[in-house]
Design an enzyme around this catalytic site. Structure first.
Site, mmCIF file in Angstrom:
data_model
loop_
_atom_site.group_PDB
_atom_site.id
_atom_site.type_symbol
_atom_site.label_atom_id
_atom_site.label_comp_id
_atom_site.label_asym_id
_atom_site.label_seq_id
_atom_site.Cartn_x
_atom_site.Cartn_y
_atom_site.Cartn_z
ATOM 1 N N THR A 1 0.836 -1.209 0.000
ATOM 2 C CA THR A 1 0.000 0.000 0.000
ATOM 3 C C THR A 1 0.873 1.262 0.000
ATOM 4 O OG1 THR A 1 -0.088 -0.066 2.413
ATOM 5 C CG2 THR A 1 -1.900 -1.112 1.231
ATOM 6 N N ALA B 1 5.473 5.722 9.663
ATOM 7 C CA ALA B 1 4.346 5.277 8.861
ATOM 8 C C ALA B 1 4.619 5.604 7.405
ATOM 9 C CB ALA B 1 3.067 5.964 9.333
ATOM 10 N N LYS B 2 3.849 4.919 6.525
ATOM 11 C CA LYS B 2 4.077 5.099 5.095
ATOM 12 C C LYS B 2 3.858 6.553 4.679
ATOM 13 C CE LYS B 2 3.092 0.331 3.998
ATOM 14 N NZ LYS B 2 2.069 -0.660 3.790
ATOM 15 N N ARG B 3 3.025 7.267 5.443
ATOM 16 C CA ARG B 3 2.760 8.658 5.058
ATOM 17 C C ARG B 3 4.023 9.538 5.172
ATOM 18 N NH1 ARG B 3 0.264 7.734 9.894
ATOM 19 N NH2 ARG B 3 1.390 8.663 11.622
#
Ligand code: GLU
Length: 278
Positions: free
Chosen positions: A12, A251-253
């Site tokens: 994701t 986090a990926k953000r």
């Protein structure tokens, strides 16, 4: 006993330092013991997973110096296996169709005098568990979309007391009832994270699950599914999550922390391994 570990990311987004730490942990444990290390792509969510992220995961892991045994397992290619597992539970009366929308559940919880919470938030209030057989049949016949939920009380009664082995802590009691009637088959795919992860760890012969501490509570649920299906229980070693300079978990953000960004900035794999603490 030889060990089999795995790294099971969801495609994701791009991998970040936290993923590097998780992947390196699992890979090292296997390699140090002369065991097997597997790579599994948990891509059942068609709305969030993208093939380009899968390609990036393989590339980034290779750049880090991680190799894996056997083919990469893509969960999206095994939906028939998850569907069959759901049918087994349904045949034993342990699942029921749930027609509720998220909004309807939120409204019902807001209106309830008390809303018990589990590790993942408010518990499902059980609306569709109480439907009469006639209403259920009519709504199914009408083609209304539904998820499949586990009848937790029945499942727990059938499985009896459970525990799992946590490497740093020893045997821990599993209390899956805290999650309530979880969704095991989503409305859009005949699968769910909890079902697939447990199914695949058993199917692939994983003996040691290493993963972030954020997933430790879910282990209670995974033990329940293992017991219901008669699958062997791996041992577990949950590791602390890496945090950023602000103390929040990575986090990926946080795009800047992605392994690609580091590589593009000229940081070496050795430096990334050191930053990941491995
Ligand atoms: N696919 C999960 C994730 O990316 C990890 C699953 C697991 O290690 O059990 O968060």
């Amino acid at each position: 006993m030889s060990i089999t570990t795995r790294f099971a990311p969801s495609p994701t987004g791009f991998l970040h330092l936290g993923h590097a730490a998780a992947a390196l942990t699992a890979w090292r444990r296997a390699r140090q013991a002369g065991g097997r290390f597997l790579l599994r792509i948990e891509d059942i969510d068609p709305t969030r997973c993208r093939p380009e992220y899968t390609a990036a995961i393989l590339e980034d892991l290779t750049w880090l110096g991680i190799d894996w045994d056997g083919p990469v397992r893509m969960q999206s290619e095994h939906l028939d296996e998850y569907r069959a597992a759901l049918e087994t539970l349904a045949g034993r009366g342990l699942l029921y169709p749930c027609f509720c929308t998220r909004a309807a559940i939120a409204r019902e919880i807001a209106a309830a005098p008390a809303a018990p919470h589990g590790p993942d938030g408010p518990l499902y209030p059980g609306t569709c568990r109480a439907l009469s057989a006639a209403e259920r049949a009519a709504r199914l016949a009408g083609g209304e979309p539904y998820a499949l939920r586990l009848d937790m009380a029945r499942a727990v009664a059938e499985a009896g007391p459970l525990r799992w082995h946590e490497e740093a802590a020893g045997w821990l009691a599993a209390e899956p009832a805290r999650f309530g009637d979880v969704v095991l088959g989503r409305k859009d795919v005949p699968a769910s994270y909890h079902l697939c992860v447990t199914h695949d760890d058993a199917r692939q012969g994983v003996t040691l699950v290493t993963r972030g501490a954020d997933l430790q509570p879910a282990t209670a649920l995974h033990r329940l599914l293992q017991a219901l299906f008669g699958w062997p229980a791996p041992r577990y070693a949950h590791h602390p999550l890496l945090t950023g300079a602000d103390g929040r978990r990575l986090a990926k953000r946080d795009g800047a922390a992605s392994l690609r960004a580091m590589r593009q900035a000229g940081i070496s794999p050795e430096a990334v391994r050191a930053l990941a603490g491995l």
